[in-house]
Scaffold this motif. Sequence first.
Motif, mmCIF file in Angstrom:
data_model
loop_
_atom_site.group_PDB
_atom_site.id
_atom_site.type_symbol
_atom_site.label_atom_id
_atom_site.label_comp_id
_atom_site.label_asym_id
_atom_site.label_seq_id
_atom_site.Cartn_x
_atom_site.Cartn_y
_atom_site.Cartn_z
ATOM 1 N N ARG A 58 0.842 -1.196 0.000
ATOM 2 C CA ARG A 58 0.000 0.000 0.000
ATOM 3 C C ARG A 58 0.880 1.250 0.000
ATOM 4 O O ARG A 58 1.921 1.277 0.648
ATOM 5 C CB ARG A 58 -0.862 0.042 1.254
ATOM 6 C CG ARG A 58 -1.863 -1.082 1.353
ATOM 7 C CD ARG A 58 -2.648 -0.944 2.644
ATOM 8 N NE ARG A 58 -3.468 -2.112 2.919
ATOM 9 C CZ ARG A 58 -4.728 -2.266 2.511
ATOM 10 N NH1 ARG A 58 -5.309 -1.317 1.778
ATOM 11 N NH2 ARG A 58 -5.406 -3.351 2.810
ATOM 12 N N ASP A 59 0.417 2.246 -0.722
ATOM 13 C CA ASP A 59 1.142 3.523 -0.749
ATOM 14 C C ASP A 59 0.687 4.401 0.401
ATOM 15 O O ASP A 59 -0.505 4.502 0.685
ATOM 16 C CB ASP A 59 0.874 4.253 -2.065
ATOM 17 C CG ASP A 59 1.622 3.603 -3.205
ATOM 18 O OD1 ASP A 59 2.848 3.411 -3.070
ATOM 19 O OD2 ASP A 59 0.981 3.256 -4.218
ATOM 20 N N THR A 60 1.632 5.030 1.041
ATOM 21 C CA THR A 60 1.304 5.908 2.155
ATOM 22 C C THR A 60 2.415 6.955 2.255
ATOM 23 O O THR A 60 3.204 7.105 1.306
ATOM 24 C CB THR A 60 1.175 5.082 3.457
ATOM 25 O OG1 THR A 60 0.822 5.952 4.536
ATOM 26 C CG2 THR A 60 2.473 4.371 3.800
ATOM 27 N N THR A 61 2.437 7.683 3.355
ATOM 28 C CA THR A 61 3.604 8.534 3.589
ATOM 29 C C THR A 61 4.148 8.232 4.973
ATOM 30 O O THR A 61 3.408 7.807 5.878
ATOM 31 C CB THR A 61 3.272 10.044 3.526
ATOM 32 O OG1 THR A 61 2.266 10.326 4.497
ATOM 33 C CG2 THR A 61 2.799 10.458 2.151
ATOM 34 N N PHE A 62 5.425 8.417 5.135
ATOM 35 C CA PHE A 62 6.064 8.226 6.432
ATOM 36 C C PHE A 62 7.081 9.336 6.600
ATOM 37 O O PHE A 62 7.877 9.592 5.697
ATOM 38 C CB PHE A 62 6.738 6.850 6.492
ATOM 39 C CG PHE A 62 7.263 6.515 7.870
ATOM 40 C CD1 PHE A 62 6.392 6.331 8.928
ATOM 41 C CD2 PHE A 62 8.625 6.386 8.100
ATOM 42 C CE1 PHE A 62 6.858 6.032 10.203
ATOM 43 C CE2 PHE A 62 9.100 6.080 9.372
ATOM 44 C CZ PHE A 62 8.216 5.910 10.422
ATOM 45 N N GLU A 63 7.022 10.004 7.745
ATOM 46 C CA GLU A 63 7.886 11.159 7.991
ATOM 47 C C GLU A 63 7.846 12.133 6.800
ATOM 48 O O GLU A 63 8.852 12.719 6.410
ATOM 49 C CB GLU A 63 9.329 10.719 8.293
ATOM 50 C CG GLU A 63 9.498 10.058 9.651
ATOM 51 C CD GLU A 63 9.250 10.993 10.841
ATOM 52 O OE1 GLU A 63 9.109 12.214 10.638
ATOM 53 O OE2 GLU A 63 9.184 10.495 11.979
ATOM 54 N N GLY A 64 6.666 12.250 6.226
ATOM 55 C CA GLY A 64 6.453 13.256 5.200
ATOM 56 C C GLY A 64 6.903 12.895 3.795
ATOM 57 O O GLY A 64 6.827 13.731 2.900
ATOM 58 N N VAL A 65 7.369 11.670 3.581
ATOM 59 C CA VAL A 65 7.755 11.290 2.221
ATOM 60 C C VAL A 65 7.009 10.010 1.820
ATOM 61 O O VAL A 65 6.569 9.249 2.682
ATOM 62 C CB VAL A 65 9.287 11.102 2.071
ATOM 63 C CG1 VAL A 65 10.039 12.363 2.476
ATOM 64 C CG2 VAL A 65 9.768 9.902 2.847
ATOM 65 N N PRO A 66 6.855 9.762 0.513
ATOM 66 C CA PRO A 66 6.139 8.563 0.077
ATOM 67 C C PRO A 66 6.804 7.289 0.605
ATOM 68 O O PRO A 66 8.022 7.186 0.630
ATOM 69 C CB PRO A 66 6.237 8.634 -1.447
ATOM 70 C CG PRO A 66 6.439 10.086 -1.750
ATOM 71 C CD PRO A 66 7.260 10.617 -0.618
ATOM 72 N N ALA A 67 5.956 6.358 1.034
ATOM 73 C CA ALA A 67 6.468 5.110 1.608
ATOM 74 C C ALA A 67 5.498 3.993 1.263
ATOM 75 O O ALA A 67 4.380 4.255 0.813
ATOM 76 C CB ALA A 67 6.586 5.251 3.119
ATOM 77 N N LYS A 68 5.925 2.762 1.465
ATOM 78 C CA LYS A 68 5.038 1.621 1.257
ATOM 79 C C LYS A 68 4.934 0.812 2.535
ATOM 80 O O LYS A 68 5.880 0.737 3.325
ATOM 81 C CB LYS A 68 5.560 0.745 0.120
ATOM 82 C CG LYS A 68 5.444 1.460 -1.230
ATOM 83 C CD LYS A 68 5.808 0.563 -2.388
ATOM 84 C CE LYS A 68 5.871 1.323 -3.699
ATOM 85 N NZ LYS A 68 4.542 1.806 -4.163
ATOM 86 N N ILE A 69 3.740 0.217 2.712
ATOM 87 C CA ILE A 69 3.518 -0.657 3.867
ATOM 88 C C ILE A 69 2.892 -1.959 3.368
ATOM 89 O O ILE A 69 2.296 -1.986 2.291
ATOM 90 C CB ILE A 69 2.584 0.003 4.916
ATOM 91 C CG1 ILE A 69 1.285 0.471 4.253
ATOM 92 C CG2 ILE A 69 3.291 1.169 5.603
ATOM 93 C CD1 ILE A 69 0.204 0.844 5.252
#
Length: 310
Positions: free
Chosen positions: A221-232
């Motif tokens: 899944r696409d999300t953001t982490f610490e303000g940058v794009p991330a995947k989980i």
Amino acid sequence: MQLRKALLGLVALASVVSSAAVIPRDGGGGKLPRPVSPKKPRREPEDTKYFRENTDLTGHYDERFFSEIVDYDARLDTLKHMVRAWLLTTAKEGIETWIAHGTLLGWWWNGQILPWDWDLDVQMSADTLTMIGNEYNMTRHKYVSEDGLVEREYLLDVNPWIWQRVRGDGMNVIDARWVDVRNGLYIDITGIAETQPDSMPDILNCKNYHRYHVNDIWPLRDTTFEGVPAKIPYSFDEILITEYRAKALVVTEYEGHRWNTKSKTWDLANDVPAGAEAEQLKNHVREPERYYSVESGGFFYNVFRLLHWW
Ligand SMILES: *[C@@H]1O[C@H](CO)[C@@H](O)[C@H](O)[C@H]1NC(C)=O
């Protein structure tokens, strides 16, 4: 450190593989490590362990780049930029990776690292791991923060034991590291692989016995982490509950921090026990504050919150 003791016991078994255990000492730009407990020999000749941490109780620094323990603010600053740099660099290079373990738990709460963490965790497939072992080992990556004020450099170091996908002697469960060369703090990178395709098809595990079904991870899944794009991972909630129990998603006091329901951050709280004191209290009945007072937005707010992330 426990590991070190176990290690000494394993030395006799490990002589065959000693040649792979030589760690690079020419970190370049890194300060020489300061021996913190000088009584112990730094390296046994037959020692298989690849990654080396500093030898005091903290053990959260890469030995090659460790000079001193950083304070609270410096650690958080280090970890935040470090994970942004990892996520941005891997996205740019097309390296598939997702956040895991305590880092995923931090994401669940507010999309940020948990402020009591010392290291961060990300995962990737074993194929990706092999690829970075071949193409990115010992590469250094420059990073400039969005506001241009912070410049950092990270080393991507890949463990030569990545071909071994079972735990082995337990010395090499971390497959790769993304290290801040200023102070030695790092992200642990682990691969997950199908180790028993015949008896357990589609079951992936890391070398530290965490086990996942392929469909729990992909599609990411696409999300953001610490303000940058991330995947989980796809089934992030199940994964978190399996690993940390549902309690970790409701308890609002932990390791010297309290969840601030207004700002949605974990704030330092002197009255919340941490470290050894907290360990002791685990054996006593002490009900920490719970999450029920938190989401005043009600059902629809929570649905929105989930949709927003998905
Ligand atoms: C990465 O490079 C280091 C230093 O040259 C080496 O010791 C290690 O075996 C390499 N890892 C892989 C996966 O080849």
